[in-house]
Design a protein around this motif. Structure first.
Motif, PDB file in Angstrom:
ATOM      1  N   ALA A 291       0.766  -1.090  -0.036  1.00  0.00           N
ATOM      2  CA  ALA A 291      -0.082   0.022   0.043  1.00  0.00           C
ATOM      3  C   ALA A 291       0.797   1.333  -0.158  1.00  0.00           C
ATOM      4  CB  ALA A 291      -1.134   0.050   1.442  1.00  0.00           C
ATOM      5  N   LEU A 292       1.816   1.215   0.676  1.00  0.00           N
ATOM      6  CA  LEU A 292       2.894   2.443   0.721  1.00  0.00           C
ATOM      7  C   LEU A 292       3.378   2.418  -0.709  1.00  0.00           C
ATOM      8  CD1 LEU A 292       4.190   4.752   2.462  1.00  0.00           C
ATOM      9  CD2 LEU A 292       5.928   3.107   3.318  1.00  0.00           C
ATOM     10  N   ALA A 293       4.082   1.562  -1.077  1.00  0.00           N
ATOM     11  CA  ALA A 293       4.694   1.720  -2.182  1.00  0.00           C
ATOM     12  C   ALA A 293       3.632   2.362  -3.466  1.00  0.00           C
ATOM     13  CB  ALA A 293       5.040   0.321  -2.766  1.00  0.00           C
TER      14      ALA A 293
ATOM     15  N   ALA B 224       6.215  13.300  -1.567  1.00  0.00           N
ATOM     16  CA  ALA B 224       5.151  12.199  -1.675  1.00  0.00           C
ATOM     17  C   ALA B 224       5.651  11.019  -0.727  1.00  0.00           C
ATOM     18  CB  ALA B 224       5.182  11.504  -3.324  1.00  0.00           C
ATOM     19  N   PRO B 225       6.670  10.474  -0.625  1.00  0.00           N
ATOM     20  CA  PRO B 225       6.908   9.341   0.469  1.00  0.00           C
ATOM     21  C   PRO B 225       6.609   9.821   1.678  1.00  0.00           C
ATOM     22  CG  PRO B 225       8.882   9.655  -1.029  1.00  0.00           C
ATOM     23  CD  PRO B 225       8.064  10.848  -1.203  1.00  0.00           C
ATOM     24  N   ARG B 226       6.737  10.960   2.208  1.00  0.00           N
ATOM     25  CA  ARG B 226       6.358  11.323   3.544  1.00  0.00           C
ATOM     26  C   ARG B 226       4.818  11.579   3.747  1.00  0.00           C
ATOM     27  NH1 ARG B 226       7.500  16.925   3.463  1.00  0.00           N
ATOM     28  NH2 ARG B 226       5.582  16.937   2.361  1.00  0.00           N
ATOM     29  N   ASP B 227       4.197  12.142   2.920  1.00  0.00           N
ATOM     30  CA  ASP B 227       2.770  12.211   2.889  1.00  0.00           C
ATOM     31  C   ASP B 227       2.117  10.893   2.704  1.00  0.00           C
ATOM     32  OD1 ASP B 227       3.373  14.852   3.243  1.00  0.00           O
ATOM     33  OD2 ASP B 227       2.394  15.482   0.758  1.00  0.00           O
ATOM     34  N   ALA B 228       2.401  10.092   1.777  1.00  0.00           N
ATOM     35  CA  ALA B 228       1.874   8.448   1.819  1.00  0.00           C
ATOM     36  C   ALA B 228       1.866   7.939   3.062  1.00  0.00           C
ATOM     37  CB  ALA B 228       2.778   7.740   0.460  1.00  0.00           C
ATOM     38  N   ARG B 229       3.151   7.906   3.774  1.00  0.00           N
ATOM     39  CA  ARG B 229       3.379   7.365   4.940  1.00  0.00           C
ATOM     40  C   ARG B 229       2.335   7.917   6.194  1.00  0.00           C
ATOM     41  NH1 ARG B 229       8.914   7.571   3.473  1.00  0.00           N
ATOM     42  NH2 ARG B 229       9.876   5.637   3.096  1.00  0.00           N
ATOM     43  N   VAL B 230       2.320   9.291   6.094  1.00  0.00           N
ATOM     44  CA  VAL B 230       1.511   9.826   7.175  1.00  0.00           C
ATOM     45  C   VAL B 230      -0.101   9.394   6.851  1.00  0.00           C
ATOM     46  CG1 VAL B 230       0.639  11.867   7.936  1.00  0.00           C
ATOM     47  CG2 VAL B 230       3.146  11.877   7.583  1.00  0.00           C
ATOM     48  N   LEU B 231      -0.593   9.314   5.889  1.00  0.00           N
ATOM     49  CA  LEU B 231      -1.829   8.832   5.465  1.00  0.00           C
ATOM     50  C   LEU B 231      -1.988   7.726   5.575  1.00  0.00           C
ATOM     51  CD1 LEU B 231      -2.399  11.257   2.096  1.00  0.00           C
ATOM     52  CD2 LEU B 231      -3.119  11.786   4.468  1.00  0.00           C
TER      53      LEU B 231
ATOM     54  N   LEU C 125      -1.730   3.602  13.226  1.00  0.00           N
ATOM     55  CA  LEU C 125      -0.345   3.179  13.938  1.00  0.00           C
ATOM     56  C   LEU C 125       0.493   4.582  13.825  1.00  0.00           C
ATOM     57  CD1 LEU C 125       0.651  -0.028  11.931  1.00  0.00           C
ATOM     58  CD2 LEU C 125       0.256   0.115  14.341  1.00  0.00           C
ATOM     59  N   PRO C 126       1.645   4.536  14.656  1.00  0.00           N
ATOM     60  CA  PRO C 126       2.373   5.572  14.440  1.00  0.00           C
ATOM     61  C   PRO C 126       3.282   5.669  13.182  1.00  0.00           C
ATOM     62  CG  PRO C 126       2.834   4.509  16.709  1.00  0.00           C
ATOM     63  CD  PRO C 126       1.768   3.822  15.912  1.00  0.00           C
TER      64      PRO C 126
ATOM     65  N   ASN D 140      -4.128  18.070  -4.644  1.00  0.00           N
ATOM     66  CA  ASN D 140      -3.339  19.234  -3.784  1.00  0.00           C
ATOM     67  C   ASN D 140      -3.853  19.919  -2.503  1.00  0.00           C
ATOM     68  OD1 ASN D 140      -2.633  20.337  -7.029  1.00  0.00           O
ATOM     69  ND2 ASN D 140      -1.083  19.894  -5.822  1.00  0.00           N
ATOM     70  N   GLU D 141      -4.778  18.707  -2.224  1.00  0.00           N
ATOM     71  CA  GLU D 141      -5.309  19.039  -0.664  1.00  0.00           C
ATOM     72  C   GLU D 141      -4.056  18.806   0.308  1.00  0.00           C
ATOM     73  OE1 GLU D 141      -9.150  18.438   2.282  1.00  0.00           O
ATOM     74  OE2 GLU D 141      -9.018  17.373   0.253  1.00  0.00           O
ATOM     75  N   PRO D 142      -3.797  19.790   1.452  1.00  0.00           N
ATOM     76  CA  PRO D 142      -2.776  19.377   2.363  1.00  0.00           C
ATOM     77  C   PRO D 142      -3.209  18.431   3.140  1.00  0.00           C
ATOM     78  CG  PRO D 142      -3.156  22.106   2.053  1.00  0.00           C
ATOM     79  CD  PRO D 142      -4.461  21.204   1.315  1.00  0.00           C
ATOM     80  N   VAL D 143      -2.154  17.813   3.766  1.00  0.00           N
ATOM     81  CA  VAL D 143      -2.240  16.853   4.691  1.00  0.00           C
ATOM     82  C   VAL D 143      -3.091  17.168   5.929  1.00  0.00           C
ATOM     83  CG1 VAL D 143      -0.989  14.976   6.290  1.00  0.00           C
ATOM     84  CG2 VAL D 143      -0.453  14.985   3.792  1.00  0.00           C
ATOM     85  N   ALA D 144      -2.697  18.280   6.292  1.00  0.00           N
ATOM     86  CA  ALA D 144      -3.313  18.970   7.527  1.00  0.00           C
ATOM     87  C   ALA D 144      -4.808  19.040   7.303  1.00  0.00           C
ATOM     88  CB  ALA D 144      -2.707  20.211   7.864  1.00  0.00           C
ATOM     89  N   ARG D 145      -5.205  19.381   6.085  1.00  0.00           N
ATOM     90  CA  ARG D 145      -6.761  19.646   5.672  1.00  0.00           C
ATOM     91  C   ARG D 145      -7.332  18.142   5.922  1.00  0.00           C
ATOM     92  NH1 ARG D 145      -8.191  24.652   6.865  1.00  0.00           N
ATOM     93  NH2 ARG D 145      -6.900  26.027   5.909  1.00  0.00           N
TER      94      ARG D 145
END
Length: 279
Positions: free
Chosen positions: A7-9, A23-30, A37-38, A68-73
């Motif tokens: 899923a991450l890949a 992209a790698p950071r945002d995919a992990r956070v989401l 999970l942390p 382009n919707e921010p992760v925080a949103r």
């Protein structure tokens, strides 16, 4: 079944194809949000399988981020100064640069009471109340919906009993005097708006970004009001756009404030102007 690794890949590839920076950071956070999970545990449990509802939610998150919707949103929260803050469609998504303003205020030392103009999510007021356990604050915003978010953030961080909210157009309904007044006002000029990133232009409330004019309207109001509501020797601290230092310092001097000083952010750009009342 789909594993965390797969899923991450797939998520990284999808965001990268959409041109998303980080992209790698945002995919992990989401993905971490979806599976509860942390972020750091995704690599520890790579073969964990996702449930169908988790896959659906992750795809939904990736679709929103690809647009382009921010992760925080997407997550309705933002980390700032070591604390998580709720954000809403009515509030500005807090920026890391505002931490320069917080650092400037902390360098002035604790005060018994301060005012935060245009509080939005309440990050300035709540952060400083968290750092100054004996202080109280007045959070001002023209939008009651923003004050509701600020109140919720104050409750989350245990400072609600020391924060008062007031609906006001800058100083129009404020009484009393303060040793410290702070603000991160809308400072983007109208002709700069088209150059903003899609994350900002599509998802931040325009009222919190721009005055629809030269970007200095709020500073004129703040400068005039600060001279009526600062205690003698009190300080005004405002965030600015990187080209506005000279103009804002001139406005503060013209209003009667003294000793304007400019602080830069970590990228070397002018970010904060400070001045004080005589006395």
């Amino acid at each position: 079944m789909t594993t965390l690794r797969a899923a991450l890949a797939a998520g990284v590839a999808r965001l990268a194809a959409a041109g998303i920076d980080g992209a790698p950071r945002d995919a992990r956070v989401l993905l971490a949000e979806v599976v509860g999970l942390p972020v750091g545990r995704l690599s520890i449990e790579p073969d964990r399988e996702l449930e169908p509802n988790e896959i659906e939610q992750y795809h939904n998150f990736l679709t929103r981020r690809s647009g382009n919707e921010p992760v925080a949103r997407i997550l309705s929260r933002r980390l700032f100064w070591g604390r998580e803050f709720s954000v809403s469609p009515e509030t500005l998504d807090p920026r890391p640069e505002t931490e320069i303003l917080i650092a400037a205020a902390l360098d002035l030392g604790p005060v018994h009471r301060f005012a935060d103009l245009g509080t939005g999510t309440g990050i300035i007021a709540v952060t400083l109340l968290g750092e100054w356990p004996k202080a109280t604050a007045l959070a001002i915003d023209i939008d009651p919906a923003c004050l509701s978010v600020a109140a919720a953030n104050a409750d989350r961080h245990g400072v609600a009993d020391r924060l008062d909210g007031l609906v006001s157009d800058w100083f129009s309904h404020i009484t009393g005097h303060f040793p410290l007044i702070l603000s991160n006002p809308p400072y983007i000029a109208a002709d700069e708006m088209p150059g903003l990133t899609p994350e900002v232009i599509r998802h931040d409330p325009h009222r919190a970004l721009t005055d629809g004019a030269d970007g200095l309207t709020a500073y004129r109001r703040i400068a005039e009001g600060a001279t009526r509501h600062l205690e003698p020797g009190g300080s005004l601290v405002v965030e600015i756009g990187p080209t506005q230092a000279e103009d804002v310092a001139t406005l503060l001097r013209a209003a009667g404030l003294i000793d304007p000083a400019v602080l830069r952010d970590l990228d070397g750009r002018d970010r904060v102007v400070m001045a004080r009342m005589p006395g």
